[in-house]
Design an enzyme around this catalytic site. Structure first.
Site, PDB file in Angstrom:
ATOM      1  N   SER A  52       0.879  -1.174   0.000  1.00  0.00           N
ATOM      2  CA  SER A  52       0.000   0.000   0.000  1.00  0.00           C
ATOM      3  C   SER A  52       0.912   1.217   0.000  1.00  0.00           C
ATOM      4  O   SER A  52       2.135   1.097   0.171  1.00  0.00           O
ATOM      5  CB  SER A  52      -0.866  -0.004   1.258  1.00  0.00           C
ATOM      6  OG  SER A  52      -0.048   0.172   2.414  1.00  0.00           O
ATOM      7  N   LEU A  90      -3.334   2.368  -3.841  1.00  0.00           N
ATOM      8  CA  LEU A  90      -3.488   3.708  -3.271  1.00  0.00           C
ATOM      9  C   LEU A  90      -4.925   3.993  -2.832  1.00  0.00           C
ATOM     10  O   LEU A  90      -5.361   5.142  -2.807  1.00  0.00           O
ATOM     11  CB  LEU A  90      -3.042   4.748  -4.306  1.00  0.00           C
ATOM     12  CG  LEU A  90      -1.591   4.615  -4.779  1.00  0.00           C
ATOM     13  CD1 LEU A  90      -1.351   5.498  -5.996  1.00  0.00           C
ATOM     14  CD2 LEU A  90      -0.629   4.946  -3.643  1.00  0.00           C
ATOM     15  N   GLY A  91      -5.665   2.950  -2.496  1.00  0.00           N
ATOM     16  CA  GLY A  91      -7.036   3.133  -2.034  1.00  0.00           C
ATOM     17  C   GLY A  91      -7.885   3.819  -3.088  1.00  0.00           C
ATOM     18  O   GLY A  91      -7.887   3.449  -4.254  1.00  0.00           O
ATOM     19  N   ASP A 121      -6.174  -7.578  -0.485  1.00  0.00           N
ATOM     20  CA  ASP A 121      -6.024  -9.015  -0.717  1.00  0.00           C
ATOM     21  C   ASP A 121      -6.757  -9.434  -1.991  1.00  0.00           C
ATOM     22  O   ASP A 121      -6.262 -10.256  -2.760  1.00  0.00           O
ATOM     23  CB  ASP A 121      -6.556  -9.807   0.479  1.00  0.00           C
ATOM     24  CG  ASP A 121      -5.738  -9.579   1.737  1.00  0.00           C
ATOM     25  OD1 ASP A 121      -4.513  -9.346   1.625  1.00  0.00           O
ATOM     26  OD2 ASP A 121      -6.312  -9.638   2.835  1.00  0.00           O
TER      27      ASP A 121
END
Length: 177
Positions: A52, A90-91, A121
């Site tokens: 992340s 990066l969300g 995941d």
């Protein structure tokens, strides 16, 4: 594919040991970890890592990086020759794929986020599945972004649904064309 936090008492180099053995067997190693376990695996050399943004910042010793600085840090990891592929998540800002050939950035499909549990995941699972199915890295990356987004649309710890992943993959492919 070593993934997740190490169990209490496991040595920090456990994933690195797996990476070493995988290389001896001619098998590609994919790692999704953080902290010392990720650093040790990278030092050993692996095919793909999926940090992340926070995990990458910790790995390079600079936790407050901009997105451009994160991309540059990923490029440096690949350039050092210890990692072939960095799939940086990066969300809500999407994801970045970094290889020796270049950088590909994909925005996350527009969604209503219900829970981010399991999104990373799901991203990596879909990416590895697509690679195992014979898809190229770009298609595998789209699959990962689609699965991460699809998981984020579900409640609590529920994971993605195949039809959502396939719909998001098609949208991402159309946007790339």
């Amino acid at each position: 594919m070593p993934s997740g936090s190490l169990a209490p008492g496991m040595p920090d180099d456990f994933y690195a040991r797996i990476a070493r053995r995988a290389r001896e067997l001619g098998v590609r190693c994919v790692v999704d970890a953080s902290g010392a376990a990720l650093a040790e695996a990278v030092d050993e050399g692996v095919f793909l890592v999926k940090p992340s943004g926070r995990e990458l910042g910790e790995l390079v010793g600079a936790p407050a990086l901009t997105i451009d600085e994160k991309v540059e840090a990923a490029r440096e990891l690949v350039g050092r020759g210890r990692v072939e592929v960095v799939a940086l998540t990066l969300g809500g800002d999407g994801a970045v794929l970094v290889t020796a050939e270049g950088v590909t950035r994909l925005a996350s499909p527009p969604i209503t986020v219900r829970s981010t549990v399991g999104a990373g995941d799901s991203f990596l699972g879909a990416m590895v599945l697509r690679l195992a199915q014979g898809h190229d890295l770009a298609a595998a990356f789209r699959g990962g972004v689609a699965a991460g987004a699809a998981t984020a649309t579900t409640e609590a710890t529920e994971l993605c649904h195949r039809d959502d992943v396939e719909r998001f993959e098609a949208e991402l492919a159309s946007a790339a064309a």
